[in-house]
Design an enzyme around this catalytic site. Sequence first.
Site, mmCIF file in Angstrom:
data_model
loop_
_atom_site.group_PDB
_atom_site.id
_atom_site.type_symbol
_atom_site.label_atom_id
_atom_site.label_comp_id
_atom_site.label_asym_id
_atom_site.label_seq_id
_atom_site.Cartn_x
_atom_site.Cartn_y
_atom_site.Cartn_z
ATOM 1 N N LYS A 112 0.814 -1.217 0.000
ATOM 2 C CA LYS A 112 0.000 0.000 0.000
ATOM 3 C C LYS A 112 0.855 1.279 0.000
ATOM 4 O O LYS A 112 0.401 2.330 -0.439
ATOM 5 C CB LYS A 112 -0.911 0.044 1.233
ATOM 6 C CG LYS A 112 -1.753 -1.195 1.476
ATOM 7 C CD LYS A 112 -2.796 -1.402 0.398
ATOM 8 C CE LYS A 112 -3.849 -2.413 0.795
ATOM 9 N NZ LYS A 112 -3.341 -3.795 0.878
HETATM 10 C C1 LIG Z 1 -4.108 -4.769 0.164
HETATM 11 C C2 LIG Z 1 -3.517 -6.079 0.032
HETATM 12 C C3 LIG Z 1 -4.064 -7.038 -0.839
HETATM 13 C C4 LIG Z 1 -5.295 -6.739 -1.668
HETATM 14 O O1 LIG Z 1 -5.062 -5.758 -2.647
HETATM 15 P P1 LIG Z 1 -6.305 -5.105 -3.407
HETATM 16 O O2 LIG Z 1 -5.728 -3.987 -4.187
HETATM 17 O O3 LIG Z 1 -7.242 -4.609 -2.341
HETATM 18 O O4 LIG Z 1 -6.913 -6.165 -4.242
HETATM 19 C C5 LIG Z 1 -3.468 -8.282 -0.920
HETATM 20 N N1 LIG Z 1 -2.381 -8.581 -0.182
HETATM 21 C C6 LIG Z 1 -1.829 -7.701 0.658
HETATM 22 C C7 LIG Z 1 -0.659 -8.123 1.459
HETATM 23 C C8 LIG Z 1 -2.354 -6.419 0.789
HETATM 24 O O5 LIG Z 1 -1.796 -5.532 1.627
#
Ligand SMILES: *Cc1c(COP(=O)(O)O)cnc(C)c1O
Length: 362
Positions: A112
């Site tokens: 993120k």
């Molecule tokens: C946020 C996240 C996801 C999911 O990603 P999206 O963009 O919401 O589909 C999967 N794995 C991890 C480790 C994440 O932090």
Amino acid sequence: MEVLYKSTRDDKIRVTASEAILKGLSEDGGLFVPDRIPAMEKSLQELAGMDYKEVAYEVMKLYFTDFTQEELKDCIDRAYDSKFDTEVIAPLVEADGVYYLELFHGATIAFKDMALSILPHLMTTSAKKNQVKNEIVILTATSGDTGKAALAGFAGVEGTKIIVFYPKNGVSPIQEKQMITQKGDNTYVVGIHGNFDDAQTGVKQIFADKALAEKMEAAGYQFSSANSINIGRLVPQIVYYVYACANLLKEGRLKEGKTINVVVPTGNFGNILAAFYAKNMGLPIGKLICASNENKVLYDFFNTGVYDKNREFVLTSSPSMDILISSNLERLIYRIAGDDAAKNSELMKALTGAGNMRLRKR
Ligand SMILES: *Cc1c(COP(=O)(O)O)cnc(C)c1O
């Protein structure tokens, strides 16, 4: 050429990129989508000679067309700096004949960070461009990783406050500690009774509450979102797919005319949607492979055309993927329904009401 943003639920709404970033979600509950997906201007060959920030500029300028070059470059410089533990920002690493794009080199080690390190700067720049005097209150639902990355991104950013809602029993102990130990006068964390979908639905309801918005306005505040429903989070995620393709070309691992397949662990459908946008911009991407955990609502949807959230919510060891209402899927559905806001609204109503929708029979 200017790109405007329209709502997936109302054809008449058109806003600029900076307005879309400020609002987060359209007033009708729809998501903002670009009125066209721009084509890459530079060739992959040219991009192969650029560093991460330069590629970021080449991608973002095509979407955030009301930002000046100086504004955009300033946001990019502030985001992708020494908070990342490598200048490469997103290294591509080979193991057993497969390439892994390492997206964990940012401040909170969650992928993120790739988008949330730039979103606060896009947001404050957007506020300035639109003469917003209000303080911006960021509401964010998290199933684990978004919370910490958003808190870290917005902590201490002038003119903003951030409130994160997380499922009290639905995140890992480390994620909870990461969030509740966050420093900063403008950061708030709330554990809720319920799962991620409850948190996300609650936040969406707050956004749609017109009376509350008026009350906030009178007090000098307005809401926005740091979830991937915000286009200001989605577009920065396109960058690393472009960067990865360019690097593969540079290393001679991607031949002219060939494509790569991309596998994305998926929750709210933001990351894989960014790959879909990259593909539609002309990148040599073949298949997009959506990986789910036990909460495999998306896996079932792509196999059967039926999206059914009426099922048990399973708490797994990958809480960031424990999601049954995958928000960004709406952007894909809107597009494959031929940019038809009426049709999309109908499907979304079915999903909110009965809890399922059918795209086609198999
Ligand atoms: C946020 C996240 C996801 C999911 O990603 P999206 O963009 O919401 O589909 C999967 N794995 C991890 C480790 C994440 O932090």
